[in-house]
Every structure is written in structure tokens, then in C-alpha cells.
Design a protein around this motif. Structure first.
Motif, short mmCIF file in Angstrom:
data_model
loop_
_atom_site.label_atom_id
_atom_site.label_comp_id
_atom_site.label_asym_id
_atom_site.label_seq_id
_atom_site.Cartn_x
_atom_site.Cartn_y
_atom_site.Cartn_z
N ASP A 6 -48.75 -39.74 -5.12
CA ASP A 6 -49.20 -40.85 -5.94
C ASP A 6 -48.00 -41.51 -6.60
O ASP A 6 -47.31 -40.91 -7.40
N LYS B 78 -56.01 -44.54 -5.81
CA LYS B 78 -55.06 -43.43 -5.84
C LYS B 78 -55.13 -42.62 -4.54
O LYS B 78 -54.10 -42.27 -3.97
N SER C 279 -48.96 -44.17 -10.69
CA SER C 279 -49.07 -43.84 -12.11
C SER C 279 -47.73 -43.86 -12.82
O SER C 279 -46.71 -43.67 -12.23
#
Lengths: 111, 213
Positions: free
Chosen positions: A108, A98, A111
Motif C-alpha cells: 500500500d 487500497k 497512505s
């Protein structure tokens, strides 16, 4: 290749041909990674890293400070790869991914 | 924007114009590099995540097996059994150059048997755990390669982005402003020179007219 971790966990890796380095203390682990990184072998007159991949158990990898990690991963070799232990993953590996993504993209996107 | 600390001369103007041309060219090149890196990075990072999840899942199982084996047998026996392992792994390492980032490529060559011990004194769990470790091994290598690549790319990407931004938002506007400033200053000096000569000329003419009178 080498793997760093507590003796009873990484013993099995010896069988598949990875050199085990038995360490349980995180502080010692950092020093050990440094010294393993420095080890060189001469191949065809070139000096190459003896270890191209250093596996390290997450429990120990967690304790490596960001500054140390930066220094350790600056060169193309060795690749330092955290592995989860028998206790299951601590999420360290994924959180490392990440941070890589955040560094590259600015946010990011995984996700 | 800030004006660079330069003398407003024609010489300086020419130099700056050359400089801004270079900066713009560099900016374009770096921007292209950034795009290329980003493309490569995107290809890799999803793969990296998938691999990591897979490895973490499988490795947990393998470790558990191994711990179990260790608990069933005394440690000396486990180590003794592993002592004669004939498995040899050779790792061929090449570095590939992607957009001036050096990326490692690993190729695994393994030979020999992992299980080279009598079955009498060892437990079945040990066999199983070693087998699963061996199965995961190529995955681990792959993970190492991809993660290291992603890391190197991310590093370079960050550096490139900084450079691009520094050029785009700092260096090029500064240069443009300075060039404009020098041009204005030069124009101003020219006008002041003209008015000066005009004034002198008028004075001389007035003197001549006085003498004639």
C-alpha cells in the motif's frame, strides 16, 4: 446507469436521470447486480450493456463476497461503484482502492 | 534448478536454444509492458483517491439534505414531485485501449431541468438536495471512470507480473540448466567415444604385434 439502494435514500437520483433500483436486503442486491449486468441493449447491431455504471450503496456493497465481486467486475463494463449513504462513509470505498493498489504494486503506497 | 525431462540429443539442444531465445524476448516485452502499466496506474490511482474522498464528502451532505426533505414531506409528495422530472442523461461510453487493457471512458450529456415541480407543496430542502445531487453527478461519473480504470489496470498488472516472474525465475533458468546439461552430456559422450576407439586401436595393435612376433 442505475443505482441500487434503499428507496428513501436513492429516490433523489431519479431526478437527475439515474434509474433507481430499490433494494434493502444485501442478498437481493447481489442478485440484482448480476441481473442488471446481464441486461443488454441493441445499438447499431451491437449488443451493449444497458447499464455502464452501477452505483451501489456501501451498506449493500459490503455484503458482496470477494468471489462475487470478482465475477462482477471481470468485464470492462459495467463499472460497479460503491457510494456512501447518508450515514457517512464506512471506509469501504477507500479500502477497496487500497486492495487495488496492493494488488498492483504489492504494497500500500497511498497512505 | 530443475532440469527438464528431455533426451540429451543434439536435436533437442537446438530446439531448446530456440525456445530460450523466444522466452528471453517475451520476458523483455512483458517487462516493458509491466513498466508501462505501472506508470499509467500511478497516474490514475492518486487521482482516484482524491476523487473518492471528495465524492464521499459531498455526497454525504446531499443525502442528508434529501433525507431531511423526505422527512418534511410525505413520501407521495416527494415521489410525485420527482415524477415529472425532465432531466435526461445520456452516457456516451467509449473504450480506450491502454497496453491491451480496455478502459472505459464516459461522457455525460445531460439535458432538461431537475426541478420541474411547483414550489407550493414541496420544501426548500428538496430543491437544495436535488441541486447538490446534480452538482455532484459529473464527479460521480468521473469517479466511476477512474476507479474502473484503476481496477482494470491493477488486474492486468498482476497478471503481467506473474508472467514476468514465471519467465524470469522459472522458465529461463530451467531452460539454461537443461541446455548446459545436454551440452555436458554430449561432451561426455564424445569423450567416451574417443577413449573407446583408442582402447580398440590399442587392442588391435597389440594383436598385430603378437602375430608378428
Amino acid at each position: 446507469m442505475a443505482i441500487i439502494g434503499p428507496r428513501e435514500i436513492i429516490l433523489g437520483f431519479k431526478a437527475v436521470g439515474i434509474e433507481p433500483v430499490y433494494i434493502t436486503d444485501p442478498k437481493e442486491a447481489v442478485e440484482q447486480v448480476y441481473s442488471l449486468k446481464r441486461e443488454k441493449v441493441e445499438v447499431d447491431g451491437e449488443s451493449l450493456n444497458k447499464y455502464a455504471i452501477l452505483f451501489i450503496l456501501e451498506e449493500l456493497a459490503k455484503e458482496i463476497t470477494p468471489e462475487d465481486y470478482k465475477k462482477l467486475s471481470a468485464d470492462p463494463l459495467p463499472a460497479i461503484i460503491p457510494l456512501p449513504s447518508h450515514m457517512g462513509t464506512t471506509g469501504y470505498g477507500l479500502s477497496k482502492l487500497k486492495t487495488i493498489v496492493e494488488k498492483a504494486v504489492g504494497m500500500d503506497i497511498l497512505s | 534448478m530443475a532440469i527438464l525431462n528431455v533426451n540429451p540429443t543434439r536435436m533437442e539442444l537446438l530446439g531448446l536454444k530456440k525456445k530460450i531465445k523466444g522466452a528471453k524476448r517475451g520476458h523483455k516485452l512483458l517487462k516493458d509492458k509491466q513498466d508501462g502499466l505501472m506508470q499509467k496506474f500511478m497516474e490514475i490511482i492518486r487521482e482516484a483517491k482524491r476523487l473518492r474522498v471528495e465524492v464521499e464528502e459531498k455526497l454525504g451532505g446531499a443525502f442528508k439534505n434529501f433525507i431531511k426533505a423526505g422527512s418534511l414531506m410525505s413520501e407521495e409528495f416527494v415521489e410525485g414531485a420527482l415524477l415529472y422530472s425532465t432531466a435526461k442523461t445520456e452516457l456516451e461510453v467509449k473504450t480506450k485501449n491502454v497496453m491491451s487493457v480496455r478502459i472505459p471512458q464516459f461522457k455525460l450529456k445531460s439535458e432538461g431541468e431537475v426541478i420541474t415541480y411547483g414550489y407550493l407543496q414541496t420544501s426548500g430542502e428538496l430543491d437544495m438536495s436535488l441541486q447538490s445531487l446534480q452538482d455532484i453527478f459529473p464527479l460521480l461519473i468521473q469517479l466511476a471512470e477512474i476507479e474502473k480504470s484503476a481496477e482494470a489496470l491493477a488486474d492486468e498488472l498482476e497478471k503481467t507480473r506473474r508472467r514476468v516472474n514465471a519467465l524470469e525465475y522459472r522458465m529461463i533458468p530451467d531452460l539454461e540448466d537443461t541446455i548446459k546439461f545436454i551440452q555436458m552430456k554430449l561432451g561426455e559422450m564424445e569423450r567416451s567415444a574417443i577413449t573407446n576407439t583408442m582402447r580398440v586401436k590399442a587392442q588391435i595393435e597389440a594383436q598385430l604385434a603378437e602375430q608378428a612376433a
